[in-house]
Write a protein that holds these residues in place. Structure first.
Motif, PDB file in Angstrom:
ATOM      1  N   LEU A  99       0.842  -1.211   0.000  1.00 40.48           N
ATOM      2  CA  LEU A  99       0.000   0.000   0.000  1.00 40.48           C
ATOM      3  C   LEU A  99       0.876   1.260   0.000  1.00 40.48           C
ATOM      4  O   LEU A  99       0.627   2.207  -0.744  1.00 40.48           O
ATOM      5  N   TYR A 100       1.911   1.248   0.847  1.00 38.97           N
ATOM      6  CA  TYR A 100       2.807   2.410   0.889  1.00 38.97           C
ATOM      7  C   TYR A 100       3.516   2.592  -0.451  1.00 38.97           C
ATOM      8  O   TYR A 100       3.680   3.701  -0.938  1.00 38.97           O
ATOM      9  N   GLU A 101       3.919   1.457  -1.018  1.00 38.87           N
ATOM     10  CA  GLU A 101       4.651   1.530  -2.285  1.00 38.87           C
ATOM     11  C   GLU A 101       3.764   2.181  -3.356  1.00 38.87           C
ATOM     12  O   GLU A 101       4.225   3.004  -4.150  1.00 38.87           O
ATOM     13  N   GLN A 102       2.472   1.818  -3.339  1.00 37.74           N
ATOM     14  CA  GLN A 102       1.550   2.402  -4.326  1.00 37.74           C
ATOM     15  C   GLN A 102       1.419   3.912  -4.145  1.00 37.74           C
ATOM     16  O   GLN A 102       1.330   4.657  -5.108  1.00 37.74           O
ATOM     17  N   LEU A 103       1.429   4.360  -2.888  1.00 34.89           N
ATOM     18  CA  LEU A 103       1.351   5.809  -2.646  1.00 34.89           C
ATOM     19  C   LEU A 103       2.650   6.489  -3.107  1.00 34.89           C
ATOM     20  O   LEU A 103       2.616   7.476  -3.841  1.00 34.89           O
ATOM     21  N   HIS A 104       3.775   5.912  -2.672  1.00 35.36           N
ATOM     22  CA  HIS A 104       5.058   6.577  -2.934  1.00 35.36           C
ATOM     23  C   HIS A 104       5.441   6.578  -4.408  1.00 35.36           C
ATOM     24  O   HIS A 104       6.147   7.462  -4.874  1.00 35.36           O
ATOM     25  N   SER A 105       4.949   5.592  -5.153  1.00 35.67           N
ATOM     26  CA  SER A 105       5.293   5.543  -6.581  1.00 35.67           C
ATOM     27  C   SER A 105       4.304   6.385  -7.403  1.00 35.67           C
ATOM     28  O   SER A 105       4.470   6.520  -8.608  1.00 35.67           O
ATOM     29  N   GLY A 106       3.264   6.905  -6.743  1.00 36.87           N
ATOM     30  CA  GLY A 106       2.280   7.727  -7.460  1.00 36.87           C
ATOM     31  C   GLY A 106       1.201   6.891  -8.133  1.00 36.87           C
ATOM     32  O   GLY A 106       0.328   7.413  -8.816  1.00 36.87           O
ATOM     33  N   ARG A 288       6.076  12.646   2.200  1.00 32.09           N
ATOM     34  CA  ARG A 288       5.766  11.253   2.550  1.00 32.09           C
ATOM     35  C   ARG A 288       6.950  10.328   2.229  1.00 32.09           C
ATOM     36  O   ARG A 288       7.287   9.442   3.009  1.00 32.09           O
ATOM     37  N   VAL A 289       7.550  10.523   1.065  1.00 29.49           N
ATOM     38  CA  VAL A 289       8.659   9.639   0.664  1.00 29.49           C
ATOM     39  C   VAL A 289       9.847   9.855   1.613  1.00 29.49           C
ATOM     40  O   VAL A 289      10.477   8.897   2.067  1.00 29.49           O
ATOM     41  N   ASN A 290      10.117  11.112   1.974  1.00 31.74           N
ATOM     42  CA  ASN A 290      11.222  11.376   2.910  1.00 31.74           C
ATOM     43  C   ASN A 290      10.948  10.752   4.277  1.00 31.74           C
ATOM     44  O   ASN A 290      11.852  10.194   4.904  1.00 31.74           O
ATOM     45  N   ALA A 291       9.680  10.843   4.730  1.00 41.60           N
ATOM     46  CA  ALA A 291       9.346  10.253   6.040  1.00 41.60           C
ATOM     47  C   ALA A 291       9.603   8.745   5.993  1.00 41.60           C
ATOM     48  O   ALA A 291      10.129   8.159   6.943  1.00 41.60           O
ATOM     49  N   TRP A 292       9.241   8.132   4.879  1.00 38.90           N
ATOM     50  CA  TRP A 292       9.450   6.679   4.721  1.00 38.90           C
ATOM     51  C   TRP A 292      10.948   6.354   4.730  1.00 38.90           C
ATOM     52  O   TRP A 292      11.409   5.485   5.463  1.00 38.90           O
ATOM     53  N   ASN A 293      11.716   7.100   3.958  1.00 39.83           N
ATOM     54  CA  ASN A 293      13.157   6.829   3.874  1.00 39.83           C
ATOM     55  C   ASN A 293      13.856   7.096   5.202  1.00 39.83           C
ATOM     56  O   ASN A 293      14.675   6.310   5.661  1.00 39.83           O
TER      57      ASN A 293
END
Ligand code: BYC
Length: 318
Positions: A99-106, A288-293
């Motif tokens: 689910l996160y991957e789908q958000l982060h990849s757009g 969001r991507v920075n928070a994940w990384n």
């Protein structure tokens, strides 16, 4: 499974929907029902999480301790909503990582409304009043949606959204009863948030690709246009009470229909924002991507800790 067996299962499923029974995660369901729920529920979860950003922007600048505490609680509630919804979504067989991957990849969408900037304190009032107001109107019917985990999550979410809407309206009321300058700030926020709030409820019924099927499955209980009209009818008298003007010269009460008529929505703007070209799309995704990384070391540490504990248990048992 034979074609006949699938058909039988489909018939039983449709009969359960017709009887208003809740569908639970382990029940048989058509693959398209599963997929459309993953789509809508995950987009809803992503919206709650991304939706924390425009308001988080004001936590350190709230004008009093009381306002700060309320805003902080509201933003924490949105995190909770996102987490319930991700959990509900996982019951359909998709992982949190996917689910996160789908958000982060757009690949996955989130609500258009969170791609607008919050430039003054009055925006905290307008977001609570209008955005949470529109969210409640959209989400109350979802308490009665056919998929059990989604319906149950929505009950608590709606209770909290109702507090959010009131805190926003109270900020607007305070500004509107304040100085001329404060009232002008409230008017300016209404001017900027009105149209995006109407767009938030989705494209017109004529343009909505999912409504027909989602209504049949009782995932959606009301169409986008019905919800939009309900939002306008409910909100215009509130603007009157505040003494500020809805920025729509075509807005007019219609005695015959018992509803407000309203002006043309700029759907071009809506689709631009949905496609990633709104004022803050890039900023939101980067956050969001920075928070994940940046959180990678926390996830790694949690996994290492869990592994260590599991190994300890195995060693004890042997
Ligand atoms: N923004 O066929 P349609 C909150 C997409 S968070 C972006 O009508 P559907 C809060 C739609 O996904 C509340 N995209 O779709 C949090 C579809 O594209 P895909 C968020 C949008 O699903 C923090 C395409 O356009 N609420 O309250 O039947 C602080 C065609 O649309 C939007 C929810 O998520 C949009 N606005 O109806 C404060 C509620 N609208 O998926 C507050 C749950 C449409 O085919 N969701 N699209 O690529 C729903 O009720 C429905 O999904 C919608 C759309 C009414 C939003």
């Amino acid at each position: 499974m034979s074609e006949k067996e699938v058909k039988n299962l489909e018939e039983v499923f449709e009969a359960r929907i017709a009887r208003d029974e809740k569908i639970e995660p382990k029940d048989w369901m058509p693959e398209k029902y599963r997929q459309t729920h993953i789509r809508q529920m995950s987009q809803h979860a992503h919206s709650e999480i991304v939706g924390m950003l425009p308001e988080g922007n004001w936590i350190t600048r709230a004008p009093s301790l009381r306002r700060k505490a309320a805003l902080l609680a509201k933003v924490q509630d949105e995190a909770g909503h996102g987490l319930y919804l991700y959990s509900a979504c996982e019951t359909l067989g998709i992982s949190r990582d996917e689910l996160y991957e789908q958000l982060h990849s757009g690949k996955a969408k989130y609500s258009s409304i969170f791609n607008y900037p919050t430039v003054t304190w009055a925006d905290m009032g307008a977001v609570g009043w209008l955005v949470d107001g529109a969210a409640i109107i959209n989400q109350v019917p979802l308490c009665n949606t056919s998929f059990g985990p989604y319906a149950r999550a929505m009950v608590r979410v709606c209770k909290e959204e109702s507090f959010h809407q009131r805190q926003g309206f109270e900020i607007m009321l305070t500004l509107c009863r304040g100085s001329e300058e404060q009232k002008a700030m409230a008017q300016d926020a209404l001017n900027r948030w009105w149209w995006p709030s109407l767009m938030m409820l989705g494209p017109t019924d004529a343009e909505s690709v999912h409504t027909e099927q989602s209504m049949k499955w009782k995932l959606k209980r009301k169409s986008n246009d019905e919800l939009r009209q309900q939002f306008i009818d409910q909100t215009v008298p509130q603007a009157d009470l505040l003494g500020i003007t809805v920025p729509d010269p075509d807005l007019k009460w219609n005695e015959e229909t018992g509803h407000y008529d309203f002006g043309e929505i700029d759907w071009d703007e809506f689709w631009q924002v949905v496609k990633g070209h709104g004022p803050c799309n890039k900023e939101r995704m980067n956050a969001r991507v920075n928070a994940w990384n940046n959180g990678e070391w926390v996830r790694d540490a949690a996994m290492a800790h869990a592994e260590k504990n599991a190994n300890k248990k195995v060693a004890k048992a042997s």
